[in-house]
Scaffold this motif. Structure first.
Motif, mmCIF file in Angstrom:
data_model
loop_
_atom_site.group_PDB
_atom_site.id
_atom_site.type_symbol
_atom_site.label_atom_id
_atom_site.label_comp_id
_atom_site.label_asym_id
_atom_site.label_seq_id
_atom_site.Cartn_x
_atom_site.Cartn_y
_atom_site.Cartn_z
ATOM 1 N N VAL A 202 0.834 -1.155 -0.087
ATOM 2 C CA VAL A 202 -0.037 0.128 0.095
ATOM 3 C C VAL A 202 0.828 1.122 0.109
ATOM 4 O O VAL A 202 1.746 1.495 1.037
ATOM 5 N N SER A 203 0.842 2.018 -1.135
ATOM 6 C CA SER A 203 1.429 3.244 -1.163
ATOM 7 C C SER A 203 0.557 4.535 -0.772
ATOM 8 O O SER A 203 -0.413 4.536 -1.193
ATOM 9 N N LEU A 204 0.957 4.985 0.406
ATOM 10 C CA LEU A 204 0.104 5.979 1.090
ATOM 11 C C LEU A 204 -0.223 7.329 0.291
ATOM 12 O O LEU A 204 0.910 7.994 -0.169
ATOM 13 N N ILE A 205 -1.233 7.532 -0.048
ATOM 14 C CA ILE A 205 -1.491 8.731 -0.847
ATOM 15 C C ILE A 205 -1.897 9.875 0.282
ATOM 16 O O ILE A 205 -2.929 9.808 1.113
ATOM 17 N N LEU A 206 -1.473 11.065 0.227
ATOM 18 C CA LEU A 206 -1.613 12.135 1.355
ATOM 19 C C LEU A 206 -2.889 12.594 0.918
ATOM 20 O O LEU A 206 -3.193 13.060 -0.217
ATOM 21 N N PRO A 207 -3.660 12.996 1.749
ATOM 22 C CA PRO A 207 -4.993 13.618 1.591
ATOM 23 C C PRO A 207 -4.779 15.161 1.379
ATOM 24 O O PRO A 207 -3.823 15.535 1.491
ATOM 25 N N THR A 208 -5.898 15.843 1.296
ATOM 26 C CA THR A 208 -5.861 17.014 1.112
ATOM 27 C C THR A 208 -5.999 18.011 2.418
ATOM 28 O O THR A 208 -6.173 19.386 2.544
ATOM 29 N N THR A 209 -6.502 17.401 3.550
ATOM 30 C CA THR A 209 -6.722 17.884 4.741
ATOM 31 C C THR A 209 -5.863 16.886 5.633
ATOM 32 O O THR A 209 -5.275 15.924 5.383
ATOM 33 N N ALA A 210 -5.635 17.316 6.992
ATOM 34 C CA ALA A 210 -4.636 16.632 7.889
ATOM 35 C C ALA A 210 -5.389 15.523 8.476
ATOM 36 O O ALA A 210 -6.599 15.899 8.931
ATOM 37 N N LEU A 211 -4.775 14.476 8.334
ATOM 38 C CA LEU A 211 -5.561 13.082 8.956
ATOM 39 C C LEU A 211 -5.750 13.423 10.376
ATOM 40 O O LEU A 211 -7.026 12.864 10.893
ATOM 41 N N LEU A 212 -4.986 13.886 11.348
ATOM 42 C CA LEU A 212 -5.363 14.003 12.650
ATOM 43 C C LEU A 212 -6.410 14.990 12.822
ATOM 44 O O LEU A 212 -7.413 14.778 13.633
ATOM 45 N N GLN A 213 -6.712 15.905 12.032
ATOM 46 C CA GLN A 213 -7.984 16.736 12.038
ATOM 47 C C GLN A 213 -9.164 15.957 11.680
ATOM 48 O O GLN A 213 -10.207 16.172 12.519
ATOM 49 N N ALA A 214 -9.009 15.380 10.603
ATOM 50 C CA ALA A 214 -10.091 14.443 10.355
ATOM 51 C C ALA A 214 -10.564 13.364 11.322
ATOM 52 O O ALA A 214 -11.655 13.152 11.612
ATOM 53 N N HIS A 215 -9.447 12.902 11.869
ATOM 54 C CA HIS A 215 -9.809 11.861 12.835
ATOM 55 C C HIS A 215 -10.443 12.609 14.248
ATOM 56 O O HIS A 215 -11.456 11.992 14.701
ATOM 57 N N PHE A 216 -9.669 13.626 14.603
ATOM 58 C CA PHE A 216 -10.180 14.482 16.046
ATOM 59 C C PHE A 216 -11.802 14.966 15.780
ATOM 60 O O PHE A 216 -12.617 14.784 16.756
ATOM 61 N N SER A 217 -12.139 15.220 14.548
ATOM 62 C CA SER A 217 -13.237 15.946 14.320
ATOM 63 C C SER A 217 -14.498 14.619 14.022
ATOM 64 O O SER A 217 -15.690 15.221 13.675
ATOM 65 N N ARG B 196 -14.640 13.136 11.187
ATOM 66 C CA ARG B 196 -15.026 13.300 9.490
ATOM 67 C C ARG B 196 -14.129 12.643 8.779
ATOM 68 O O ARG B 196 -13.379 13.274 8.036
ATOM 69 N N SER B 197 -13.907 11.445 9.101
ATOM 70 C CA SER B 197 -12.896 10.548 8.281
ATOM 71 C C SER B 197 -13.585 10.267 6.726
ATOM 72 O O SER B 197 -12.931 9.954 5.941
ATOM 73 N N ASN B 198 -14.694 10.295 6.598
ATOM 74 C CA ASN B 198 -15.453 9.820 5.616
ATOM 75 C C ASN B 198 -14.929 10.484 4.184
ATOM 76 O O ASN B 198 -14.914 11.815 4.180
ATOM 77 N N GLY B 199 -14.504 10.035 3.278
ATOM 78 C CA GLY B 199 -13.695 10.516 1.944
ATOM 79 C C GLY B 199 -12.237 10.931 2.376
ATOM 80 O O GLY B 199 -11.646 11.670 1.447
ATOM 81 N N VAL B 200 -11.691 10.835 3.550
ATOM 82 C CA VAL B 200 -10.395 11.350 3.916
ATOM 83 C C VAL B 200 -9.515 10.026 4.121
ATOM 84 O O VAL B 200 -8.312 9.959 3.347
ATOM 85 N N TYR B 201 -9.841 9.078 4.655
ATOM 86 C CA TYR B 201 -9.128 7.835 4.887
ATOM 87 C C TYR B 201 -10.213 6.701 5.362
ATOM 88 O O TYR B 201 -11.223 6.618 5.535
ATOM 89 N N THR B 202 -9.438 5.517 5.205
ATOM 90 C CA THR B 202 -10.183 4.241 5.661
ATOM 91 C C THR B 202 -9.293 3.620 6.727
ATOM 92 O O THR B 202 -8.218 3.934 6.825
ATOM 93 N N THR B 203 -10.098 2.771 7.546
ATOM 94 C CA THR B 203 -9.085 1.862 8.446
ATOM 95 C C THR B 203 -8.870 0.471 8.406
ATOM 96 O O THR B 203 -9.071 -0.284 9.219
ATOM 97 N N ASP B 204 -8.756 0.200 7.044
ATOM 98 C CA ASP B 204 -8.480 -1.212 6.671
ATOM 99 C C ASP B 204 -7.001 -1.541 6.132
ATOM 100 O O ASP B 204 -6.998 -2.144 5.218
ATOM 101 N N PHE B 205 -5.894 -0.829 6.764
ATOM 102 C CA PHE B 205 -4.675 -1.076 6.324
ATOM 103 C C PHE B 205 -4.567 -2.436 6.741
ATOM 104 O O PHE B 205 -4.683 -2.920 7.835
ATOM 105 N N PRO B 206 -3.895 -3.341 5.712
ATOM 106 C CA PRO B 206 -3.646 -4.822 6.111
ATOM 107 C C PRO B 206 -2.560 -5.075 7.188
ATOM 108 O O PRO B 206 -1.554 -4.229 7.211
#
Length: 589
Positions: free
Chosen positions: A414-429, A431-441
Motif C-alpha cells: 500500500v503506497s500512502l496517498i496524502l489527503p488534502t486535509t490533515a489526517l489528525l484533524q479528520a480523526h479528531f473531528s 469526519r474521516s469519510n472521504g479522507v481515509y479508511t481504517t482497513d490497512f492490512p
C-alpha cells in the motif's frame, strides 16, 4: 489605593526589550513547574548560500544553513513561532520528541497538520516529557528537509548527571547534503518522469563539505581539541537519502546514547547512522599533542541498485598546543595528515558490518533508566517494506522500472496517498469519510518469498488506509525487506513513540523460530531503525499516545514514492489519556 509611581522612558525601553527577548533569545526562559518555557522564533526565509563555488538561493531558518540549534532540558516546554516568508509551504517536525498528547505540533504535512502557507505562522507548543539527549528538527514537506534542519539538544534536568563522566566539552555534529540545484526541482522532475532522482553534489559536516570536494578547502569543519580531555560528540544524520559511515583517524569512539536514550557503552572505530538517527559518542583525546592532524570522514553505506552520491565528506580534528608547552607547535600545514579507513560503500562486507554493529546496542536497563519492554503482545503486525512500480499514464513516456513505469514504494503493498486535509484533524473531528479508511492490512494480502526471486507483478496499490489501535495496546511489529526491485535497507521512523528493537536478521522472518531469540531484557530503545537489506527487524511498543502517527522510510526519495503509513491511537478513558483540541492558530488547508 496607593499613589501611582512615574514610569521612566528607560524603564519602558528595558521592559519592552525584556518582552521581545523572550522570542529572540532562547536562553531567556520563564519558570513553569518542573521545567521552564523556552521561546524561539523561526523565520523561514530565502538566503543566498555558496558551497563548491556555487551560489544559490535556498530556504533556510533565520538565514542559517544548517538552522539554529535548539536547547532545552528534560521537562521544559518549547514554544517555537514559525513564520513563513517564502513561496513554499512549510512544516517543522521535532524528530524523536514523543509529543505526548500534543500531536498537533508533530509536524508532518497532511498527517498532523496542514502546511504553513506563505505569509502565515504557527506556534509549536509542547513539553519534553521523560527525554534527554540528542535529537533534531527538520522540515517535513516534500524535500525541504535538504536545507531546513538543525540540532535539538535536550540536557538532563538540573542537578541530574549523565550515566558517564562529565565531558570537557559537548559538540553537535550534523551530517547533511549539498545540492547545486534546487532539491525541490529534483524530486518534482523525478515524480513527473517516474525515474530515480538525481543525487546530491556533496555531503556536509555542520553545513561544510570539506577539502575533498572541489573549491571547498576553506569550507571545512574543524574540531579543535585539547590533549587528555573527553569530548561528547552529538552526531546527527540529517542527509536526505543516505546512511553514512563515520570515523576519526587513529581515535576510537565510545557510544553512550542512541536516539536520545542512554545505552550500555561500547567502543568502535567506525559507526553507521541512518537518516533520522542520532548517536552520542565520547572521544578521549591523546594525552599529549601528537603533532598530527586527523581527518574525520563520512561516506555512504548504499544497498540499492541505482546511482548514489559516492563522495566523501571530511572534517579535521586538530590538537591545540597547550600554553604550558615548552616547545613551539608544529605549523598545521607541516603536520602529517592521517586518514581513517571506512568499510566499502556497497558490499556484503558492509552489510555484515552494519548488522554486527547494530546488534551491539543495548539499553542500560537499570533502576534509574529501565527498559520497559512489553513482555506480552496484544496486537501483532507483519509489514513488508520495499519498492515497486506504478503504471505509466497514457500518452506519457516514463523512465522508471523497465523504462515503462514509475518507481513507487509501499508498506504491505500500500503506497500512502496524502489527503488534502490533515489526517489528525479528520480523526479528531470524526469526519474521516472521504479522507481515509481504517482497513490497512496487518500482513501482506499475497504472501511470497520476500527475499527470494521477486514476483512478476511489481505494481503497488495506492490509498489512504490507517491502522486503529486502542489506547495502551502492546504492539509487536515485524518489518520485512523485499527484493521486488532489489533488496535494500530502509531506515523506518515512527512518530510519537520510542520502540524497542527486540530482534533482527537476514532472510525471511520465521514466526515459528525467530521470536525465541528475541531480546526482551535490554533491547535498544529507538525512534528510527534500519530494516536490513534482505532481512527483517522486530520492534515492540505501547500505544500510549493518542492521536495520528506517521511511520515512514527516512530516505526522502522512498517517502516521496509512498513508503509510509499511519496509526490512529484512540483516546483512553481518563482525562490525561485524551488528545486536547487543536490550537486556535492551527493551519488550514
Amino acid at each position: 489605593m496607593g499613589a501611582s509611581l512615574p514610569v521612566s522612558p528607560a524603564f519602558v525601553v528595558a521592559f519592552l526589550f525584556a518582552i521581545n527577548s523572550l522570542w529572540v533569545f532562547p536562553e531567556v526562559a520563564v519558570a513553569k513547574h518542573a521545567g521552564v518555557t523556552r521561546h524561539y522564533k523561526f523565520d523561514i526565509r530565502m538566503q543566498n548560500v555558496t558551497r563548491l563555488c556555487h551560489k544559490k538561493s535556498m530556504v533556510t531558518v533565520n538565514g542559517k544553513f544548517p538552522g539554529p540549534r535548539v536547547f532545552a532540558r528534560e521537562g521544559d516546554r518549547l514554544v517555537v513561532k514559525v513564520v513563513n516568508h517564502v513561496p513554499n509551504n512549510i512544516t517543522i517536525h521535532w524528530h524523536g520528541i514523543r509529543q505526548l498528547r500534543s500531536g498537533w505540533f508533530d509536524g508532518p504535512s497532511y498527517i498532523t497538520q496542514c502546511p504553513i502557507q506563505t505569509g502565515q505562522s504557527y506556534v509549536y507548543n509542547f513539553t519534553i516529557v521523560g527525554q534527554r539527549g540528542t535529537l533534531f528538527w527538520h522540515a517535513h514537506i516534500s524535500w525541504l528537509r535538504a536545507t531546513v534542519y538543525g540540532s535539538l539538544i535536550i540536557l538532563p534536568k538540573r542537578n541530574a548527571s549523565y550515566p558517564f563522566a562529565k565531558p570537557h566539552k559537548e559538540v553537535p555534529i550534523i551530517f547533511g547534503e549539498w545540492w547545486n540545484v534546487d532539491p525541490e526541482a529534483v524530486i518534482s522532475q523525478a515524480l513527473q518522469t517516474g525515474a530515480a532522482p538525481n543525487v546530491s553534489d556533496a555531503y556536509t559536516i555542520n553545513g561544510l563539505p570539506g577539502p575533498l570536494y572541489n573549491c571547498s578547502k576553506k569550507d571545512t569543519y574543524r574540531l579543535k581539541v585539547k590533549p587528555g580531555k573527553t569530548y561528547l560528540l552529538r552526531l546527527i544524520n540529517a542527509a536526505l537519502n543516505d546512511e553514512l559511515f563515520f570515523s576519526i583517524a587513529n581515535h576510537s569512539l565510545t557510544i553512550v546514547e542512541a536516539d536520545a536514550v542512554y545505552i550500555k557503552p561500547f567502543k568502535t572505530n567506525v559507526l553507521v547512522l541512518t537518516p533520522g538517527q542520532t548517536t552520542n559518542v565520547l572521544l578521549k583525546t591523546k594525552p599529549h599533542d601528537p603533532n598530527t592532524t586527523f581527518l574525520m570522514l563520512a561516506r555512504p553505506y548504499f544497498t540499492g541498485l541505482g546511482t548514489f552520491d559516492n563522495s566523501t565528506v571530511a572534517g579535521i580534528l586538530e590538537y591545540e598546543n597547550p600554553s604550558t608547552s615548552s616547545s613551539p607547535p608544529t605549523p598545521l600545514k607541516q603536520r602529517p595528515l592521517l586518514r581513517p579507513k571506512l568499510p566499502p560503500m556497497n558490499s556484503t562486507i558492509s552489510t555484515s558490518f552494519v548488522m554486527n554493529f547494530t546488534r551491539k546496542f543495548r539499553s542500560l536497563a537499570n533502576a534509574k533508566f529501565p527498559a520497559n519492554v512489553p513482555q506480552t503482545v496484544q496486537k501483532r503486525f507483519f509489514f513488508t517494506i520495499g519498492l515497486g512500480s506504478n503504471p505509466c499514464p497514457k500518452n506519457q513516456t516514463c523512465q522508471g522500472p523497465n523504462n515503462s513505469s514509475k518507481f513507487a514504494a509501499s508498506v504491505n503493498n500500500v503506497s500512502l496517498i496524502l489527503p488534502t486535509t490533515a489526517l489528525l484533524q479528520a480523526h479528531f473531528s470524526g469526519r474521516s469519510n472521504g479522507v481515509y479508511t481504517t482497513d490497512f492490512p496487518s500482513s501482506p494480502l499475497r504472501p511470497f518469498n520476500y527475499t527470494g526471486t521477486p514476483p512478476n507483478n511489481t505494481r503497488v496499490s495506492n490509498g489512504t488506509k490507517m491502522v486503529v489501535l486502542q489506547y495502551n495496546t502492546s504492539v509487536e511489529l515485524v518489518m520485512q525487506d523485499t527484493s521486488i526491485l532489489g533488496a535494500e535497507s530502509h531506515p523506518l521512523h515512527l512518530h510519537g513513540f520510542n520502540f524497542f528493537v527486540v530482534g533482527q536478521g537476514f532472510g525471511n522472518f520465521n514466526p515459528n523460530k525467530d521470536p525465541a531469540n528475541f531480546n526482551l531484557v535490554d533491547p535498544v530503545e529507538r525512534n528510527t531503525v534500519g530494516v536490513p537489506a534482505g532481512g527483517w527487524v522486530a520492534i515492540r511498543f505501547i500505544a500510549d499516545n493518542p492521536g495520528v502517527w506517521l511511520m515512514h522510510c527516512h530516505f526522502d526519495v522512498h517517502l516521496s514514492w509512498g513508503l509510509r503509513m499511519a496509526w490512529i491511537v484512540q483516546d483512553g478513558k481518563l482525562p490525561n489519556q485524551k488528545l486536547p483540541p487543536p490550537p486556535s492558530d492551527y493551519p488550514k488547508c
